[in-house]
Design an enzyme around this catalytic site. Structure first.
Site, PDB file in Angstrom:
ATOM      1  CG  HIS A   1      -0.177   0.156   2.515  1.00 16.61           C
ATOM      2  ND1 HIS A   1       0.519  -0.883   3.090  1.00 16.61           N
ATOM      3  CD2 HIS A   1       0.011   1.229   3.326  1.00 16.61           C
ATOM      4  CE1 HIS A   1       1.091  -0.481   4.201  1.00 16.61           C
ATOM      5  NE2 HIS A   1       0.813   0.811   4.365  1.00 16.61           N
TER       6      HIS A   1
ATOM      7  NE  ARG B   1       2.237   6.002   9.305  1.00 18.55           N
ATOM      8  CZ  ARG B   1       1.260   5.543   8.525  1.00 18.55           C
ATOM      9  NH1 ARG B   1       1.394   4.375   7.917  1.00 18.55           N
ATOM     10  NH2 ARG B   1       0.163   6.241   8.344  1.00 18.55           N
TER      11      ARG B   1
ATOM     12  CG  ASP C   1       1.858   5.073   4.804  1.00 21.28           C
ATOM     13  OD1 ASP C   1       1.276   3.972   4.870  1.00 21.28           O
ATOM     14  OD2 ASP C   1       2.978   5.301   5.325  1.00 21.28           O
TER      15      ASP C   1
ATOM     16  CG  HIS D   1       5.049   0.973   3.130  1.00 22.75           C
ATOM     17  ND1 HIS D   1       4.474   2.089   2.570  1.00 22.75           N
ATOM     18  CD2 HIS D   1       4.490   0.848   4.352  1.00 22.75           C
ATOM     19  CE1 HIS D   1       3.633   2.636   3.418  1.00 22.75           C
ATOM     20  NE2 HIS D   1       3.602   1.897   4.507  1.00 22.75           N
TER      21      HIS D   1
HETATM   22  C1  SIN Z   1       2.978   1.118   7.732  1.00 19.38           C
HETATM   23  O1  SIN Z   1       2.303   0.582   6.868  1.00 19.38           O
HETATM   24  O2  SIN Z   1       3.126   2.329   7.776  1.00 19.38           O
HETATM   25  C2  SIN Z   1       3.688   0.260   8.756  1.00 19.38           C
HETATM   26  C3  SIN Z   1       4.941  -0.312   8.246  1.00 19.38           C
HETATM   27  C4  SIN Z   1       5.569  -1.194   9.264  1.00 19.38           C
HETATM   28  O3  SIN Z   1       5.059  -1.330  10.372  1.00 19.38           O
HETATM   29  O4  SIN Z   1       6.618  -1.784   8.966  1.00 19.38           O
END
Ligand code: SIN
Length: 273
Positions: free
Chosen positions: A98, A262, A100, A247
């Site tokens: 996906h 995050r 973000d 990612h």
């Molecule tokens: C995310 O999708 O922002 C999380 C990525 C992660 O936890 O490695």
């Protein structure tokens, strides 16, 4: 960049930068981090151990913080989102490919993830270069995709309670339209901009008509050759450019806790390539 080393993670995306402390970096050093981010899509910075204040200050260097309206905020610092997996969880936040915030009209420019508590194994994050994927397509497919836009929606968060996301109804917004091939706002590079979590259908195509081509694209753009894998270390920080890479967080550490902090940084409306 005298005492730094910058080493590519793979042929198509990611670089590991050693020898720089983000918390005490000068503006000119952070400008080099930013230009490396636009070049490699992902910058991995070991041994940072950022405090929440350091994390916020770093994010503000890149731009205005775009507080995620779905994730649980860190209680003491609500502009930081928690990405938490409890030992009981089988699925994880972000456990499918996906981008973000692609459901926003001006989607997030970058995300900055800071390791707080890591499982004893696993929990790696994979990244895929959307620019390399575009360049690897035939000119026929490139040309067709350049004339398409697609709708993106935050609706999938409505079924995310298994990863601890329980949004209030007023968090949801109407779908937004983005070009399928965007022009990277800083470098001008072409990047594929559809993803399996948030893209609904092509503009003026039904969902049924869109599914075959979208499914083909999701499989193509995440081929291993376009990817790099980040193996987390205590204190590590990873910054990624959400226009240049997608990612995927690996859910392979059932029975263990993983906690990351995050911050997403605001971006701009996206233009076609
Ligand atoms: C995310 O999708 O922002 C999380 C990525 C992660 O936890 O490695």
């Amino acid at each position: 960049m005298t005492n730094w080393t910058l080493k590519k993670l793979s042929g198509h995306c990611g670089a590991r930068l050693e020898g720089l402390s983000l918390a005490s970096a000068s503006t000119s050093q952070l400008e080099i981090v930013r230009s490396s981010l636009f070049e490699h899509g992902v910058i991995v910075l070991p041994d940072q151990y950022l405090t929440p204040e350091d994390h916020i200050k770093l994010a503000e260097f890149f731009g205005e913080i775009d507080v995620n309206r779905f994730f649980t905020p860190v209680a003491s610092h609500p502009t930081i989102a928690e990405v938490r997996t409890t030992p009981e969880q089988k699925n994880v936040i972000g456990g499918t490919w996906h981008t973000d915030h692609s459901y926003d009209a001006a989607p997030a420019m970058c995300s900055i993830l800071s390791a707080q508590q890591l499982p004893p194994f696993g929990g790696d994050t994979h990244f895929a270069s959307m620019s390399s994927a575009y360049y690897a397509m035939s000119s026929g497919l490139q040309n067709m995709l350049r004339h398409l836009s697609a709708w993106h929606s935050d609706g999938s968060f409505g079924s995310s309670s298994d990863v601890g996301i329980n949004p209030k109804q007023d968090a949801f917004r109407d779908p937004v339209l983005h070009p399928v091939i965007i022009k990277h706002p800083k470098t001008g590079a072409p990047c594929v901009y559809v993803n399996g979590d948030f893209t609904l259908n092509f503009e003026n195509w039904t969902i049924e008509e869109s599914i075959p081509l979208l499914s083909y694209l999701y499989a193509f753009i995440t081929k291993p050759i376009f990817t790099a894998r980040v193996v987390w270390e205590p204190g590590m920080v990873v910054i990624w450019d959400n226009r240049l890479v997608q990612h995927y967080a690996t859910a392979d550490y059932s029975g263990h806790t993983r906690l990351m902090h995050r911050i997403t940084v605001g971006g701009v409306p996206l233009e076609p390539f």
